[in-house]
Scaffold this active site. Sequence first.
Site, PDB file in Angstrom:
ATOM      1  N   ARG A  10      64.544  99.541  88.384  1.00  0.00           N
ATOM      2  CA  ARG A  10      65.579  98.583  88.033  1.00  0.00           C
ATOM      3  C   ARG A  10      66.460  99.156  86.940  1.00  0.00           C
ATOM      4  NH1 ARG A  10      65.332  92.794  84.944  1.00  0.00           N
ATOM      5  NH2 ARG A  10      67.528  92.290  85.279  1.00  0.00           N
ATOM      6  N   HIS A  56      74.206  92.414  82.390  1.00  0.00           N
ATOM      7  CA  HIS A  56      73.057  92.354  81.484  1.00  0.00           C
ATOM      8  C   HIS A  56      73.577  92.113  80.065  1.00  0.00           C
ATOM      9  CE1 HIS A  56      68.621  93.690  81.370  1.00  0.00           C
ATOM     10  NE2 HIS A  56      68.879  93.051  80.236  1.00  0.00           N
ATOM     11  N   GLU A 102      68.747  86.945  83.081  1.00  0.00           N
ATOM     12  CA  GLU A 102      68.322  85.902  82.149  1.00  0.00           C
ATOM     13  C   GLU A 102      69.476  85.023  81.653  1.00  0.00           C
ATOM     14  OE1 GLU A 102      66.077  87.830  79.069  1.00  0.00           O
ATOM     15  OE2 GLU A 102      64.401  88.263  80.387  1.00  0.00           O
ATOM     16  N   ASN A 243      61.495  87.116  85.360  1.00  0.00           N
ATOM     17  CA  ASN A 243      61.031  87.895  84.214  1.00  0.00           C
ATOM     18  C   ASN A 243      60.001  87.039  83.493  1.00  0.00           C
ATOM     19  OD1 ASN A 243      63.157  89.511  85.016  1.00  0.00           O
ATOM     20  ND2 ASN A 243      64.388  89.174  83.183  1.00  0.00           N
ATOM     21  N   TYR A 245      56.880  86.836  80.595  1.00  0.00           N
ATOM     22  CA  TYR A 245      56.208  87.468  79.463  1.00  0.00           C
ATOM     23  C   TYR A 245      55.090  86.624  78.878  1.00  0.00           C
ATOM     24  CZ  TYR A 245      59.900  90.940  79.489  1.00  0.00           C
ATOM     25  OH  TYR A 245      60.740  91.954  79.876  1.00  0.00           O
ATOM     26  N   GLU A 317      60.783  91.673  85.633  1.00  0.00           N
ATOM     27  CA  GLU A 317      60.280  92.157  84.346  1.00  0.00           C
ATOM     28  C   GLU A 317      58.930  91.503  84.070  1.00  0.00           C
ATOM     29  OE1 GLU A 317      62.902  91.612  81.019  1.00  0.00           O
ATOM     30  OE2 GLU A 317      64.677  92.288  82.124  1.00  0.00           O
TER      31      GLU A 317
END
Length: 423
Positions: A10, A56, A102, A243, A245, A317
């Site tokens: 990516r 981004h 995001e 993504n 986390y 991610e």
Amino acid sequence: MKSLNSDAFRMSIAWSRIFPHGRKEKGVSQAGVQFYHDLIDELLRNGIIPFVTVFHWDTPQALEDEYGGFLSERIVKDFREYAEFVFEEYGGKVKNWVTLNEPWVFAHAGYDVGKKAPGRCSSYVDKECPDGRSGYEAYLVSHNLLNAHAEAYEALKKCEKCIGSKVGIAHSPAWFEPHDFKDAADGASVDRALDFMMGWHLETTMKGDYPAIMKEIVGPRLPQFTQKQKEKLKNSADFVGINYYSSVFSNHVEKPDPSKPMFKQDSLITWEGKNVDDISIGSQPVTAALPVYARGFRKLLKHIKDKYNNPEIMIMENGYGEHFGNKDSVAVGTADHNRKYYLQRHLLAMHEAICIDKVNVTGYFVWSLLDNFEWQNGYKHRFGLYYIDFNDNLKRHEKESGKYYKEFLSQGVRPSAIKRDEL
């Protein structure tokens, strides 16, 4: 780092690297265009499939200066022009695209709490914010982001050399657990929190409008789409990028303060690291940037499957950040056993989501290959599989996690081989 059926990488294209002044008519950087050709060609020569992100968070400064960037609906036309150029330039080589990375974080952190660029918020949120209007600008920015995405999606589908391409958005939700499992209000707050954080952009690109709970609570502060915009937004993603986390406890807010609107307050929750019994969410080693909660990863994937009719999901991610302070060194940074365990736990959680919950996950990328610049945290937070020595000409050192992940990919080590108690 890895699609489930092939090697993949990516990467992002910087808008300002292609159009230094924001628009094509003001000049195209041929050096910038060639840079990405060279990068994509090198990936393809090595049998690696490029997954390319169009935006981004790098709005050209010229457009910020001219009309405030994503605060203005003028950005939608300029974004489409940029996206069309990128698709036409690289569409013969790239078949997997992410329009926005995001968008929730970009809008919330940049325009509601002021933690990320351009650092806008109200003074009641942070006295250091030079300008902004919390509870308003984040919704306006997201509205323009979503319309820009819809225009880019349409542009890709009209691009002849892009036939067969897929495009989605990289969403960045946390998972939420109730702050008090015995409190019905806290239990109900979980779905509401997810609607505000993820449904804000995910549901809108599926159904063509914001989640009903957002329209009900935010009211006139939430912009409205025209009928034409709704039609463009509906089903404007070929896959759901995620993504993931960490996770957090959701604590219901009974009486919000209407004089101080904020995105998080609008969802009628506070985020808590510990529940009503003073138990932390997951585990958090001393140097960890965020709590580790792999169960939340699996639960989130199942939630998406159940609520959104089992869409294709790609994990864009997933990673573990560390900050060492004055103890930072090659020796300390490469002995990253906690990152190795993080990857094992989350690969197992994903494995269970796919094989037990039947979630349609088709790709997985680690964040990140190298330690890199992490926005407002700069180079202090390390997420890489390779340690970058910023004091020695950016020399790279393979971490324990890098060794593990390389073995996992090359020798077929599978999550099912990991002990369940590691969760």
